[in-house]
Design a protein around this motif. Structure first.
Motif, PDB file in Angstrom:
ATOM      1  N   ASP A 275       0.762  -1.040  -0.083  1.00  0.00           N
ATOM      2  CA  ASP A 275      -0.133  -0.350  -0.090  1.00  0.00           C
ATOM      3  C   ASP A 275       1.247   1.704   0.295  1.00  0.00           C
ATOM      4  N   PRO A 276       1.336   1.786  -1.126  1.00  0.00           N
ATOM      5  CA  PRO A 276       2.207   3.010  -1.518  1.00  0.00           C
ATOM      6  C   PRO A 276       1.847   4.130  -0.678  1.00  0.00           C
ATOM      7  N   ILE A 277      -0.045   4.241  -0.509  1.00  0.00           N
ATOM      8  CA  ILE A 277       0.443   5.263   0.192  1.00  0.00           C
ATOM      9  C   ILE A 277      -0.640   5.410   2.140  1.00  0.00           C
ATOM     10  N   GLU A 278      -0.191   4.218   2.154  1.00  0.00           N
ATOM     11  CA  GLU A 278       0.096   4.009   3.035  1.00  0.00           C
ATOM     12  C   GLU A 278       0.669   3.277   4.616  1.00  0.00           C
ATOM     13  N   ARG A 279       1.188   2.645   3.671  1.00  0.00           N
ATOM     14  CA  ARG A 279       2.508   1.349   3.848  1.00  0.00           C
ATOM     15  C   ARG A 279       4.062   1.853   3.155  1.00  0.00           C
ATOM     16  N   PRO A 280       4.407   3.445   2.784  1.00  0.00           N
ATOM     17  CA  PRO A 280       4.924   3.412   1.797  1.00  0.00           C
ATOM     18  C   PRO A 280       6.268   2.533   2.129  1.00  0.00           C
ATOM     19  N   GLY A 281       6.715   3.234   2.976  1.00  0.00           N
ATOM     20  CA  GLY A 281       8.160   2.139   3.289  1.00  0.00           C
ATOM     21  C   GLY A 281       8.095   0.804   3.310  1.00  0.00           C
ATOM     22  N   VAL A 282       7.514  -0.008   3.893  1.00  0.00           N
ATOM     23  CA  VAL A 282       7.384  -1.622   3.617  1.00  0.00           C
ATOM     24  C   VAL A 282       6.593  -1.715   2.185  1.00  0.00           C
ATOM     25  N   SER A 283       5.974  -0.882   1.528  1.00  0.00           N
ATOM     26  CA  SER A 283       5.421  -1.508   0.077  1.00  0.00           C
ATOM     27  C   SER A 283       7.007  -0.986  -0.844  1.00  0.00           C
ATOM     28  N   ASN A 284       8.633  -0.168  -0.377  1.00  0.00           N
ATOM     29  CA  ASN A 284       9.406  -0.238  -1.494  1.00  0.00           C
ATOM     30  C   ASN A 284       9.979  -0.891  -0.994  1.00  0.00           C
ATOM     31  N   LEU A 285      10.101  -1.953   0.107  1.00  0.00           N
ATOM     32  CA  LEU A 285      10.804  -2.898   0.131  1.00  0.00           C
ATOM     33  C   LEU A 285      10.505  -3.939   0.045  1.00  0.00           C
ATOM     34  N   LEU A 286       8.719  -3.673  -0.555  1.00  0.00           N
ATOM     35  CA  LEU A 286       8.121  -5.412  -1.592  1.00  0.00           C
ATOM     36  C   LEU A 286       8.718  -5.027  -2.844  1.00  0.00           C
ATOM     37  N   THR A 287       8.348  -3.433  -3.258  1.00  0.00           N
ATOM     38  CA  THR A 287       9.270  -3.406  -4.612  1.00  0.00           C
ATOM     39  C   THR A 287      10.985  -3.791  -4.919  1.00  0.00           C
ATOM     40  N   ILE A 288      11.446  -3.728  -3.186  1.00  0.00           N
ATOM     41  CA  ILE A 288      12.861  -4.348  -4.209  1.00  0.00           C
ATOM     42  C   ILE A 288      13.066  -5.976  -3.960  1.00  0.00           C
ATOM     43  N   ILE A 289      11.907  -6.476  -2.889  1.00  0.00           N
ATOM     44  CA  ILE A 289      11.727  -8.166  -3.758  1.00  0.00           C
ATOM     45  C   ILE A 289      11.518  -8.267  -4.707  1.00  0.00           C
ATOM     46  N   SER A 290       9.586  -8.230  -5.186  1.00  0.00           N
ATOM     47  CA  SER A 290       9.557  -8.027  -6.736  1.00  0.00           C
ATOM     48  C   SER A 290      10.455  -7.708  -7.580  1.00  0.00           C
ATOM     49  N   GLY A 291      11.361  -6.769  -7.075  1.00  0.00           N
ATOM     50  CA  GLY A 291      12.295  -6.440  -8.894  1.00  0.00           C
ATOM     51  C   GLY A 291      13.585  -7.419  -9.206  1.00  0.00           C
ATOM     52  N   LEU A 292      13.946  -8.206  -7.804  1.00  0.00           N
ATOM     53  CA  LEU A 292      15.544  -8.755  -7.274  1.00  0.00           C
ATOM     54  C   LEU A 292      14.431 -10.426  -8.246  1.00  0.00           C
ATOM     55  N   THR A 293      13.795 -11.018  -8.034  1.00  0.00           N
ATOM     56  CA  THR A 293      12.872 -12.139  -7.860  1.00  0.00           C
ATOM     57  C   THR A 293      11.776 -12.277  -9.841  1.00  0.00           C
ATOM     58  N   ARG A 294      11.739 -11.250  -9.884  1.00  0.00           N
ATOM     59  CA  ARG A 294      11.892 -10.723 -10.941  1.00  0.00           C
ATOM     60  C   ARG A 294       9.362 -11.006 -10.824  1.00  0.00           C
ATOM     61  N   LYS A 295       9.376 -11.270  -9.708  1.00  0.00           N
ATOM     62  CA  LYS A 295       7.731 -11.531  -9.545  1.00  0.00           C
ATOM     63  C   LYS A 295       6.961 -10.333  -9.699  1.00  0.00           C
ATOM     64  N   PRO A 296       5.819 -10.738 -10.297  1.00  0.00           N
ATOM     65  CA  PRO A 296       4.711  -9.393 -10.044  1.00  0.00           C
ATOM     66  C   PRO A 296       4.344  -8.722  -8.804  1.00  0.00           C
ATOM     67  N   MET A 297       3.798  -8.148  -7.986  1.00  0.00           N
ATOM     68  CA  MET A 297       3.885  -7.596  -6.968  1.00  0.00           C
ATOM     69  C   MET A 297       1.841  -8.743  -5.960  1.00  0.00           C
ATOM     70  N   GLU A 298       1.627  -8.459  -6.891  1.00  0.00           N
ATOM     71  CA  GLU A 298       0.336 -10.272  -6.049  1.00  0.00           C
ATOM     72  C   GLU A 298       1.546 -11.262  -5.484  1.00  0.00           C
ATOM     73  N   THR A 299       2.013 -11.411  -6.348  1.00  0.00           N
ATOM     74  CA  THR A 299       2.713 -12.721  -6.526  1.00  0.00           C
ATOM     75  C   THR A 299       3.511 -13.063  -5.002  1.00  0.00           C
ATOM     76  N   THR A 300       4.123 -11.736  -5.454  1.00  0.00           N
ATOM     77  CA  THR A 300       5.119 -11.563  -4.046  1.00  0.00           C
ATOM     78  C   THR A 300       4.560 -11.463  -2.608  1.00  0.00           C
ATOM     79  N   VAL A 301       3.353 -10.443  -2.522  1.00  0.00           N
ATOM     80  CA  VAL A 301       2.676 -10.385  -1.133  1.00  0.00           C
ATOM     81  C   VAL A 301       1.966 -11.833  -0.875  1.00  0.00           C
ATOM     82  N   ASP A 302       1.589 -12.193  -1.767  1.00  0.00           N
ATOM     83  CA  ASP A 302       1.013 -13.978  -1.313  1.00  0.00           C
ATOM     84  C   ASP A 302       2.329 -14.646  -1.087  1.00  0.00           C
ATOM     85  N   GLU A 303       3.240 -14.575  -1.484  1.00  0.00           N
ATOM     86  CA  GLU A 303       4.263 -15.653  -0.886  1.00  0.00           C
ATOM     87  C   GLU A 303       5.019 -15.468  -0.162  1.00  0.00           C
ATOM     88  N   LEU A 304       4.616 -14.207   0.702  1.00  0.00           N
ATOM     89  CA  LEU A 304       5.018 -13.817   2.329  1.00  0.00           C
ATOM     90  C   LEU A 304       4.869 -13.972   2.921  1.00  0.00           C
TER      91      LEU A 304
END
Length: 371
Positions: A275-304
């Motif tokens: 949630d980039p609006i309400e949780r920008p810091g956590v969302s930025n870490l998820l962006t890093i994970i998504s970028g490194l693993t090459r997985k869509p954000m939805e998949t990234t969140v589900d797998e975490l």
């Protein structure tokens, strides 16, 4: 430029932009082109937003495709530079590109300033570009630290903004068109400059009754923008006063882990959500994970879903970064100590780039009556 750019010849029926991840093959005879500015060692945002993208693109096998990547050292001069530091940064930028896996045999790797045709075409294109179009560009306002509604026609702005900063989108256009590039990988913040490039190509073709310049297609990087670890309201940047906000690809595991531990998150416990609006810091870490693993954000969140607190999230990010950069870090250190090898790589790339640029410039001079 980050000054990052890539291109492939646009064909009828193509839109002007596409996600890089959607490309499986380039049309025959394509030219892929991109530059980064020489800011020295690269940070995570540079890597995910540009250089790894180059590596992925250059691995796509397409007939007669040229891959041209390099260092935009002329663009670096739009802001004050210490000559000694600039030279060091140029070496480190080349080393970063090579360490990331770019093949200098398959790809042309060069310094922009070593090909004088860039500046030559820049002047020709400057003469057909309106001040009004340049004034509407947003990046010069950001770099000059003026407001978004600023105008170059305001006395204060006119007095303080250097001509090079205002006009560098024209040089960027010249970079692209000089090689008759057809696809340009960029982030969203460079899309406006690609529109100027296409506009200028059309103006030139119309003015000189030719179809010499193709319409370069924008390749948008699949990774979302990586933000500052300490202040996720702005981009990750080497110039940030708080260096804990920025991760470099050659940072040791200990330094990386320390920076991640200090990353801004929030007070919300339990399930990790994007949630980039309400949780920008956590969302930025998820962006890093998504970028490194090459997985869509939805998949990234589900797998975490197994993560239940911020410490587990940060530890996981640190482990991913170490796995990604352990070998790259070692190779970068070896390359920066071998400037003779880096010079050899660039000499070869400079010669290959200039061979293309000089041939095209001869045709451009014929079209404009300068031959």
């Amino acid at each position: 430029m980050s000054c990052t750019r890539v291109f492939v010849r646009a064909s009828r029926g193509y839109s002007t932009s596409v996600q890089t991840s959607a490309i499986s093959k380039f049309p025959e005879g394509s030219t892929i082109y991109s530059l980064i500015q020489p800011t020295g060692r690269i940070h995570l945002g540079n890597y995910l937003g540009a250089i790894r993208n180059w590596r992925d693109i250059s691995s796509i096998e397409s007939r007669d495709t040229k891959y041209i990547f390099g260092i935009a050292d002329l663009h670096a001069l739009t802001l004050p530079q210490d000559p000694v530091i600039l030279k060091k940064n140029r070496y480190e930028a080349i080393a970063s590109i090579l360490a990331a896996g770019i093949d200098p045999e398959k790809c042309i790797l060069y310094h922009q300033s070593s090909v004088p045709e860039h500046a030559e075409l820049n002047w020709i294109l400057t003469c057909i570009t309106s001040m009004g179009y340049l004034n509407r560009m947003t990046q010069w306002k950001s770099k000059a630290k003026t407001g978004d509604d600023s105008s170059v026609y305001q006395d204060e702005v006119l007095a303080n903004v250097k001509a090079g900063l205002l006009c560098y989108p024209i040089l960027q256009t010249a970079d692209i068109l000089l090689y008759k590039s057809t696809h340009v990988p960029v982030g969203d913040d460079q899309s406006q400059h690609l529109e100027l490039c296409r506009h200028t190509a059309s103006n030139f073709n119309h003015a000189f009754k030719t179809n010499f310049f193709p319409q370069p297609k924008t390749l948008l990087t699949p990774t979302k923008k990586v933000l500052s670890l300490r202040n996720p309201a702005k981009k990750m940047s080497k110039s940030d006063i708080d260096q804990n906000s920025c991760i470099y690809v050659n940072d040791s595991f200990e330094i990386t882990s320390k920076k991640i531990r200090k990353a801004t998150t929030d007070s919300i416990q339990g399930k990790i959500t994007y949630d980039p609006i309400e949780r920008p810091g956590v969302s930025n870490l998820l962006t890093i994970i998504s970028g490194l693993t090459r997985k869509p954000m939805e998949t990234t969140v589900d797998e975490l879903s197994w993560i239940t607190n911020h410490k587990e999230l940060k530890d996981y990010v640190s482990e991913l970064l170490e796995a990604e950069f352990k070998d790259t870090r070692q190779l970068f250190d070896e390359l920066t100590k071998n400037t003779e090898y880096l010079d050899k790589i660039c000499k070869n790339g400079n010669d290959r780039a200039r061979s293309i640029a000089s041939t095209n410039m001869k045709e451009i001079k014929k079209l404009t009556g300068l031959d």
